[in-house]
Design an enzyme around this catalytic site. Structure first.
Site: not given
Ligand SMILES: Cc1cc2nc3c(=O)[nH]c(=O)nc-3n(C[C@H](O)[C@H](O)[C@H](O)COP(=O)(O)O)c2cc1C
Length: 412
Positions: A169, A283, A337
């Site tokens: 990123r 993710h 998320g």
């Molecule tokens: C800012 C941010 C931080 C995240 N941190 C984690 C994390 O610590 N562990 C994890 O398994 N997924 C993490 N994710 C992924 C989310 O659990 C999830 O898979 C994702 O946000 C889903 O997509 P969406 O944001 O479009 O709903 C993160 C996502 C975002 C946007």
């Protein structure tokens, strides 16, 4: 009485409010994807390609979006995904999010990298709590964390497996909003230009517990977000294998989910290791930029492994109709998320509640329009998939039932 809508009628409006409130670099950290953001954009485009078939004159006056997941009832078919930065969107943002989830009767997942300790969440939020684990190469440290989650009363463990190395990123490197956080003239100016965030979030931490820390890391690694969280060797988790999941299965007595699955074969591996569920996820487009959209991978995973474990899904969900599409494709629940992160950034617990409320209203409306009273009535026939011809849209009809009438010709 205060306006519970906060002036936002959809998730896009909550996102716009979040963008105004938090520093630009932090907003980008949350909002954007990796590299050229192909996966990020495609996650949304994939939903747009799938259409819903409206149904007419069905009595849908009594509707429910309740589901049973892992043997427990919940009021909506959604859960909150783990996001390490919730605590930077709002002071103790994880607690705000967990409370909003508890009030809505849906599970909340606390991330390993969150700023609020799991014991505090368990003690103060109530509701159904899942703990997300990033496995570290030092297995014993990961296992200590799992034991802590068990003692704190978390009912499920979500093991994230889609980050053998971290996503690329570039905008984070440019803005300095990286882990660890590094101060640059650019991001200090950015913070100063967002006084509400500075006073309401950062200053509150500084006046209470000091610079935010990774409160769920083992004590000796509980660094501030400005310090490298651990030695390089601790950061590397590219040597983990399915054997590590088998060990977790042995030590974790409750529901075990594997998050970050796209390939149906990996879902089968997870089932072989004794997992109770997989979460189909890329993710949110933050890791592998050429990854397919989870909503496209979902039916393949359901077909391959859906009889052996529960299949949940996340990435790109912004509308109730997106949730309906995933459930019709065989998902048992959907994780949110960014949608709820925008909510807490916009208004803390009330903002998170508003994000969940928007989904509740939209799911209810779409359920009625596709002629279903309950989530269990959703099926693939509710969908018009890319490539479906006009006759495919009529799958499920018995011979004779159709009696030669074509769409658009029955009232000639
Ligand atoms: C800012 C941010 C931080 C995240 N941190 C984690 C994390 O610590 N562990 C994890 O398994 N997924 C993490 N994710 C992924 C989310 O659990 C999830 O898979 C994702 O946000 C889903 O997509 P969406 O944001 O479009 O709903 C993160 C996502 C975002 C946007």
């Amino acid at each position: 009485m205060s306006d519970h809508t906060l002036g936002a009628y959809n998730i896009a409006e909550l996102r716009a409010m979040a963008e105004r409130r938090v520093p630009k670099g932090l907003f980008e950290f949350v909002d954007r994807g990796s590299e050229d953001e192909i996966a990020l954009k495609n996650n949304r485009a994939a939903f747009e390609r799938i259409k819903l078939k409206p149904r007419a004159l069905v009595d849908v006056s009594k509707r429910s979006q309740a589901i049973t997941l892992f043997g427990r009832d919940q009021r909506m078919p959604i859960a909150i995904a783990p996001t390490g930065t919730a605590g930077l969107m709002w002071y103790e943002g994880e607690l705000a999010l967990a409370r909003a989830a508890a009030a809505a009767g849906i599970p909340f997942t606390l991330a390993t990298g969150s700023m609020t300790a799991m014991e505090k969440i368990a003690g103060e939020a109530g509701g159904r709590l899942w703990f997300q684990l990033y496995m570290w190469p030092d297995r014993s440290m990961s296992h200590q964390l799992v034991e802590r989650a068990r003692l704190a009363g978390f009912e499920a463990l979500v093991v994230t497996v889609d980050g053998a190395v971290s996503g690329n990123r570039e905008y984070n490197l440019r803005s300095g909003f990286t882990i660890p956080f590094s101060f640059t003239r650019r991001n200090v100016t950015d913070v100063l230009m967002h006084p509400r965030w500075l006073a309401g979030v950062l200053a509150r931490y500084m006046l209470t517990t000091g610079m935010p820390r990774y409160q769920n890391y083992p004590t000796e690694l509980r660094n501030r977000i400005t310090a490298a969280p651990m030695g390089k060797s601790m950061m590397r988790n590219d040597s983990l294998t399915w054997d590590d999941l088998r060990v977790l299965r042995k030590i974790w007595p409750h529901t075990l989910m594997v998050k970050g699955i796209i390939h149906p074969r990996d879902a089968l591996h997870a089932a072989d290791c004794g997992a109770d569920a997989v979460i189909v996820s890329n993710h949110g487009g933050r890791n592998l930029d050429s990854s397919p959209a989870p909503i496209d991978a979902l039916p393949h995973v359901v077909d391959a492994a859906g009889k052996r474990l529960a299949v949940l899904v996340d990435s790109g969900f912004r509308r109730g109709s997106d949730v309906i599409k995933a459930l019709a494709l065989g998902a048992q629940a959907v994780l949110l998320g960014r949608a709820t992160l925008y909510g807490i950034a916009a208004g803390g617990e009330a903002g998170a509640a508003r994000a969940i409320g928007i989904f509740r209203e939209e799911i209810d409306r779409v359920l009625a329009l596709v002629g279903c009273r309950a989530i269990a009535e959703l099926q693939r026939d509710c969908l018009w998939m890319p490539g479906d011809g006009i006759d495919n849209g009529l799958t499920g009809l018995q011979t004779g039932e159709y009696s030669g009438r074509r769409w658009g010709r029955s009232h000639t």
